[in-house]
Motif scaffolding. Sequence first.
Motif, PDB file in Angstrom:
ATOM      1  N   THR A 232      17.005 -23.183   8.134  1.00 29.49           N
ATOM      2  CA  THR A 232      18.507 -23.573   7.374  1.00 29.49           C
ATOM      3  C   THR A 232      18.833 -22.026   6.485  1.00 29.49           C
ATOM      4  O   THR A 232      19.755 -21.820   6.412  1.00 29.49           O
ATOM      5  CB  THR A 232      17.902 -24.474   6.402  1.00 29.49           C
ATOM      6  OG1 THR A 232      17.685 -25.473   7.017  1.00 29.49           O
ATOM      7  CG2 THR A 232      19.265 -24.967   5.521  1.00 29.49           C
TER       8      THR A 232
ATOM      9  N   PRO B   8      24.465 -25.112   4.219  1.00 24.16           N
ATOM     10  CA  PRO B   8      23.218 -25.522   4.173  1.00 24.16           C
ATOM     11  C   PRO B   8      22.756 -26.762   4.176  1.00 24.16           C
ATOM     12  O   PRO B   8      21.961 -27.134   5.056  1.00 24.16           O
ATOM     13  CB  PRO B   8      22.646 -24.509   2.904  1.00 24.16           C
ATOM     14  CG  PRO B   8      23.743 -23.772   2.502  1.00 24.16           C
ATOM     15  CD  PRO B   8      24.896 -24.249   3.113  1.00 24.16           C
ATOM     16  N   PRO B   9      23.514 -27.765   3.505  1.00 16.40           N
ATOM     17  CA  PRO B   9      22.926 -29.136   3.847  1.00 16.40           C
ATOM     18  C   PRO B   9      23.368 -29.619   5.253  1.00 16.40           C
ATOM     19  O   PRO B   9      22.470 -30.539   5.620  1.00 16.40           O
ATOM     20  CB  PRO B   9      24.184 -29.835   2.801  1.00 16.40           C
ATOM     21  CG  PRO B   9      24.357 -28.968   1.741  1.00 16.40           C
ATOM     22  CD  PRO B   9      24.594 -27.445   2.338  1.00 16.40           C
TER      23      PRO B   9
ATOM     24  N   PHE C 228      20.679 -28.349   7.257  1.00 19.36           N
ATOM     25  CA  PHE C 228      19.195 -28.877   7.024  1.00 19.36           C
ATOM     26  C   PHE C 228      19.156 -30.266   7.462  1.00 19.36           C
ATOM     27  O   PHE C 228      18.371 -30.717   7.996  1.00 19.36           O
ATOM     28  CB  PHE C 228      18.918 -29.097   5.620  1.00 19.36           C
ATOM     29  CG  PHE C 228      17.658 -29.815   5.018  1.00 19.36           C
ATOM     30  CD1 PHE C 228      16.331 -29.020   5.440  1.00 19.36           C
ATOM     31  CD2 PHE C 228      17.638 -30.867   4.472  1.00 19.36           C
ATOM     32  CE1 PHE C 228      15.171 -29.518   4.902  1.00 19.36           C
ATOM     33  CE2 PHE C 228      16.580 -31.223   4.161  1.00 19.36           C
ATOM     34  CZ  PHE C 228      15.113 -30.729   4.473  1.00 19.36           C
ATOM     35  N   LEU C 229      20.258 -31.231   7.355  1.00 21.78           N
ATOM     36  CA  LEU C 229      20.083 -32.252   8.063  1.00 21.78           C
ATOM     37  C   LEU C 229      20.368 -32.354   9.610  1.00 21.78           C
ATOM     38  O   LEU C 229      19.455 -33.076  10.047  1.00 21.78           O
ATOM     39  CB  LEU C 229      21.617 -33.134   7.652  1.00 21.78           C
ATOM     40  CG  LEU C 229      21.933 -33.585   6.436  1.00 21.78           C
ATOM     41  CD1 LEU C 229      23.129 -34.477   6.366  1.00 21.78           C
ATOM     42  CD2 LEU C 229      20.639 -34.784   6.352  1.00 21.78           C
TER      43      LEU C 229
ATOM     44  N   GLN D  75      30.550 -21.867   2.326  1.00 25.47           N
ATOM     45  CA  GLN D  75      29.117 -21.617   1.882  1.00 25.47           C
ATOM     46  C   GLN D  75      28.439 -22.635   1.359  1.00 25.47           C
ATOM     47  O   GLN D  75      27.372 -22.470   1.452  1.00 25.47           O
ATOM     48  CB  GLN D  75      29.621 -20.403   0.758  1.00 25.47           C
ATOM     49  CG  GLN D  75      29.627 -18.848   1.754  1.00 25.47           C
ATOM     50  CD  GLN D  75      29.863 -18.023   0.790  1.00 25.47           C
ATOM     51  OE1 GLN D  75      29.548 -18.102  -0.681  1.00 25.47           O
ATOM     52  NE2 GLN D  75      30.497 -17.026   1.050  1.00 25.47           N
ATOM     53  N   LEU D  76      29.065 -23.312   0.587  1.00 24.19           N
ATOM     54  CA  LEU D  76      28.264 -24.703  -0.136  1.00 24.19           C
ATOM     55  C   LEU D  76      28.039 -25.757   0.904  1.00 24.19           C
ATOM     56  O   LEU D  76      26.918 -26.100   0.579  1.00 24.19           O
ATOM     57  CB  LEU D  76      29.283 -24.997  -1.128  1.00 24.19           C
ATOM     58  CG  LEU D  76      28.663 -25.973  -2.264  1.00 24.19           C
ATOM     59  CD1 LEU D  76      27.834 -25.014  -3.190  1.00 24.19           C
ATOM     60  CD2 LEU D  76      29.845 -26.848  -3.072  1.00 24.19           C
ATOM     61  N   LEU D  77      28.778 -26.115   1.924  1.00 26.82           N
ATOM     62  CA  LEU D  77      28.736 -27.156   2.444  1.00 26.82           C
ATOM     63  C   LEU D  77      27.420 -26.910   3.660  1.00 26.82           C
ATOM     64  O   LEU D  77      26.890 -27.621   4.408  1.00 26.82           O
ATOM     65  CB  LEU D  77      29.676 -27.835   3.256  1.00 26.82           C
ATOM     66  CG  LEU D  77      30.643 -28.370   2.258  1.00 26.82           C
ATOM     67  CD1 LEU D  77      31.873 -29.094   2.743  1.00 26.82           C
ATOM     68  CD2 LEU D  77      29.837 -29.525   1.562  1.00 26.82           C
TER      69      LEU D  77
ATOM     70  N   LEU E 210      13.218 -25.389   7.273  1.00 27.81           N
ATOM     71  CA  LEU E 210      13.808 -25.006   5.745  1.00 27.81           C
ATOM     72  C   LEU E 210      14.002 -23.175   6.220  1.00 27.81           C
ATOM     73  O   LEU E 210      15.052 -22.747   6.022  1.00 27.81           O
ATOM     74  CB  LEU E 210      12.856 -24.974   4.570  1.00 27.81           C
ATOM     75  CG  LEU E 210      13.044 -26.256   3.993  1.00 27.81           C
ATOM     76  CD1 LEU E 210      11.958 -26.418   3.147  1.00 27.81           C
ATOM     77  CD2 LEU E 210      14.347 -26.490   3.232  1.00 27.81           C
TER      78      LEU E 210
ATOM     79  N   PHE F  50      34.493 -20.617   0.089  1.00 32.04           N
ATOM     80  CA  PHE F  50      33.426 -21.200  -0.807  1.00 32.04           C
ATOM     81  C   PHE F  50      32.772 -22.509  -0.546  1.00 32.04           C
ATOM     82  O   PHE F  50      31.767 -22.888  -0.552  1.00 32.04           O
ATOM     83  CB  PHE F  50      34.179 -21.398  -2.322  1.00 32.04           C
ATOM     84  CG  PHE F  50      33.194 -21.911  -3.280  1.00 32.04           C
ATOM     85  CD1 PHE F  50      31.930 -21.371  -3.875  1.00 32.04           C
ATOM     86  CD2 PHE F  50      33.389 -23.108  -3.845  1.00 32.04           C
ATOM     87  CE1 PHE F  50      31.231 -21.959  -4.773  1.00 32.04           C
ATOM     88  CE2 PHE F  50      32.413 -24.039  -4.649  1.00 32.04           C
ATOM     89  CZ  PHE F  50      31.342 -23.207  -5.242  1.00 32.04           C
TER      90      PHE F  50
ATOM     91  N   LEU G 224       8.819 -28.697   7.947  1.00 31.92           N
ATOM     92  CA  LEU G 224       9.496 -28.191   7.054  1.00 31.92           C
ATOM     93  C   LEU G 224       9.568 -26.806   6.823  1.00 31.92           C
ATOM     94  O   LEU G 224      10.815 -26.073   6.470  1.00 31.92           O
ATOM     95  CB  LEU G 224       9.559 -29.004   5.653  1.00 31.92           C
ATOM     96  CG  LEU G 224       9.982 -30.291   5.313  1.00 31.92           C
ATOM     97  CD1 LEU G 224       9.674 -31.032   4.080  1.00 31.92           C
ATOM     98  CD2 LEU G 224      11.465 -30.588   5.865  1.00 31.92           C
TER      99      LEU G 224
ATOM    100  N   LEU H 221      16.735 -31.680  10.066  1.00 31.57           N
ATOM    101  CA  LEU H 221      15.778 -32.631   9.755  1.00 31.57           C
ATOM    102  C   LEU H 221      15.727 -33.830  10.649  1.00 31.57           C
ATOM    103  O   LEU H 221      14.571 -34.436  10.917  1.00 31.57           O
ATOM    104  CB  LEU H 221      16.359 -33.151   8.338  1.00 31.57           C
ATOM    105  CG  LEU H 221      15.471 -34.297   7.707  1.00 31.57           C
ATOM    106  CD1 LEU H 221      14.327 -33.691   7.054  1.00 31.57           C
ATOM    107  CD2 LEU H 221      16.112 -34.825   6.487  1.00 31.57           C
ATOM    108  N   LEU H 222      16.941 -34.279  11.079  1.00 33.13           N
ATOM    109  CA  LEU H 222      17.028 -35.292  12.111  1.00 33.13           C
ATOM    110  C   LEU H 222      16.030 -35.027  13.427  1.00 33.13           C
ATOM    111  O   LEU H 222      15.853 -36.187  14.078  1.00 33.13           O
ATOM    112  CB  LEU H 222      18.495 -35.764  12.368  1.00 33.13           C
ATOM    113  CG  LEU H 222      19.170 -36.248  11.160  1.00 33.13           C
ATOM    114  CD1 LEU H 222      20.675 -36.610  11.489  1.00 33.13           C
ATOM    115  CD2 LEU H 222      18.497 -37.710  10.652  1.00 33.13           C
TER     116      LEU H 222
END
Lengths: 209, 623
Positions: free
Chosen positions: B83, B14-15, B18-19, B10-12, B80, B7, B76, B22-23
């Motif tokens: 991501t 995508p952020p 994306f980071l 799966q949760l961590l 995105l 879990f 983006l 993004l960078l």
Amino acid sequence: MKKSEVTLYILFFLLSIVALLSFRQIKAFKEATEALGREKYIEAVDGFCEVIYNHIPFSPLEKKAIDSIYGVIRTADKMGDQTLKLYAIEMLRRSIYGIRHISTPHSAVLEDINRLTIELRSHFLVQDGYSKSLSETEAEMKGIVEKELAPNPWISFITICVFLGYLLFAFWSISNCTNHDRILMKKFLVSISILLILALGWAMGFYLC
Amino acid sequence: MAAVAKFRGQLLLPPFLFLFFLLLQSYKISSGDGGELVAASFGLGVAHPSGYPIYLILGKLLSFLPFGSIPFKITLVSSLASTVLLSLIYRFLIKLTNQTTALFVVLLLLSSYSFVSQSLIQKFYTLNTLLIFIIFYLGFKCLEECRVKYLLTIALLFGLALGLHHTTFAMAIPVLFVLVRNLKKLPKHIIPSIACFMLGALNTIYILIRSQKATLLNLAFSPNLELLLNTLARKAYGKSSSTELAKSIFLFDWPRLCYSISNIAHITVKQFGYLPIFFFFLGLCAIYKQNRERFFYIFLAVIAYSIFLSYLTFSHSKLDLDAVYIVANQYFVPYLVFFSIVCGYGFWFVSQLMSKNLRIVPKLLLLFPLIYIPEHYFRNNYSTNQVPHYKTIDQLFIKPVKSIYITEGDNDVFQGWYFKNVERFRDDICFISAPTVKDEFWSLENGCNKAIYKDSYPELMQESEPLNLAMLTPYMKRLRLYSSSPLELNPGLSPHLRSLYSILDFAVMPSDYIQDEVFNPKFKETRCRFEGYLHCNICLSHRTDDVFTRSLCSKYVTYLVFRAKDLSEYAPEGVVSKIKVFFGDKPYELEIVTNEKNLLFLRYALDISEYNKIEEFFLYEKK
């Protein structure tokens, strides 16, 4: 995926974007201020424009950056350096145009800068022996500077929302008008009719914006 | 515990993804199509054929975010999409294999040069790959249980794909396999499927509608149905049009097939190295062992996006830089995804074998793609790439007010259009664009839109007469006609016109008017006056190996060499050096007397030239 999960992600995405833009703004502002101190005006203008370009609503640095560019414009005037003045004006103008969204940030500044752009461009043209008088040249430049072909932001925003609604409704209809191996024909036809109405809506919107 | 870890992963993920994007992503316009796609998105215009309405609409949607610059927001779309794509792949594999395998596949894709570079610029390939993966996923679900909603969604997505890149249609091959497997159910669903396809395809009428209006940019003017169909079929590209490519499938040619296989092998090794190839074959065996239907489905997807696509677009006997940069680097992103998924199965197979005694081995294997990821900081760091941005600013700023600028090729003009039409930088300049100056068809539409410039440039707007450069003689005489390449390269123009290098570009004049002794000192003075305004340093600070970016830097090299030549006269007794510069493809030799003053410029030019060698592009192998 749960709704709360999606909200959390969106929040995280937005916050990380704002954090990155803030970092870039602070860095650019510091560098530009240093350049201004060293009387490196072009470098300073580039840096202050970078601050504006990494736009964050209500950022105090942007206001300061705009003031500093106006400072460079005044300095250029004092030095009689019309090229530097044109550079500062054009760069400030493009930075503001480059951060447009549903509204235009710093629109009052843009109005003033457009006026200066018209004046200065006309001055250069007339100085170079342009066949028209200064007022005629200014009218010509005004025609270029003030005409806008970008779509109306509000109509385009609404249109795109309708388009997305159309897509989402299409996906929703597919999963709701079917039952395992069977298409619920009545529901399916109603959905298609609604989709066609929505399509008409976004098509009209794209025409109008 | 395992469920909690799953879990958390799966949760961590995508952020984190994306980071990562993004960078590194570009926040100013990128080279190539970047300027065009940003301008077309912002202005709700039409991009080059096939128009790409889906990309443009999504780009426009993101441009409404109230922060950042317009190019940043439109980039983006790519980051995105990547991501979401990687998160979906992770979730997909976690169900079929295990968490370590899913992570391995994500890391493997993150180590791929093209996948990451396409995620960081203004391009539609990652969005396209996301669409392809969703179709793949639905087809995969159909193998387990063929529900009608999956079939209809696939039809809808294929319809939507008309508004994106046509490589999506290669997915029809594995989907056909699914349909054949469920042949009995099909007849009653054919008409609803066609209806869903049409509903998806309806997005293309955007092109028709927006062509009725004066927009910021329209590269595929299609105001009627016939032209719309031509745009969708990419007829403008002649032999490379979608219809011609589709026809070429039936002209079977063994050598061509062999070249396409060898070229795919080249891409695979360049993107991932040799070790994943072992996992790939192991993965194929593992899937076959697990489920034969799945094997055929995944295998067909791999074949469709590797050999089949390569046969159509990348079967060159000799891999030149253009083929590698434009085709290999862009079209095969879906292949990289499918290849990685199969590798994941291979990895899973190995980890299962070692689950009893050597549990640490799979975890150690995870390090393999991890080693390559930091390399992106040096090769794919588009946040440091300001070359297309400042080069265009420089090029426009140095032109006199109300000049006409003739540009050659996409890379020069797309960024110019963006700056002029969206950011309104030096919008007093009128652009004439030509695919090459040798070409007969020059266009004014996007660089000097009638709706704005008809009063300012009446000479160019006469509807009764085609564009004739002779009408622009007054502009030439007032040094207000410039070209990015020497116009003498066009045999029709060479008897009448001559170009003199000014600053970054060429001033164009009538042959009988030009006097070197009058104009050369004038241009020399201009080169000196604008020295402080040019951003040559950006060509040494970008950390990307983008071919188009590097080729843009050659403009600064030429300028610096000319500056060095200008300073030759200060010490005529110095060493005479012959330096070759390029005007487009044409080499030109300059004789320079080196001295203390100009040596610095030559050193600078050499540094930029060395740093921006286009042959050092990651996927290219110079033989």
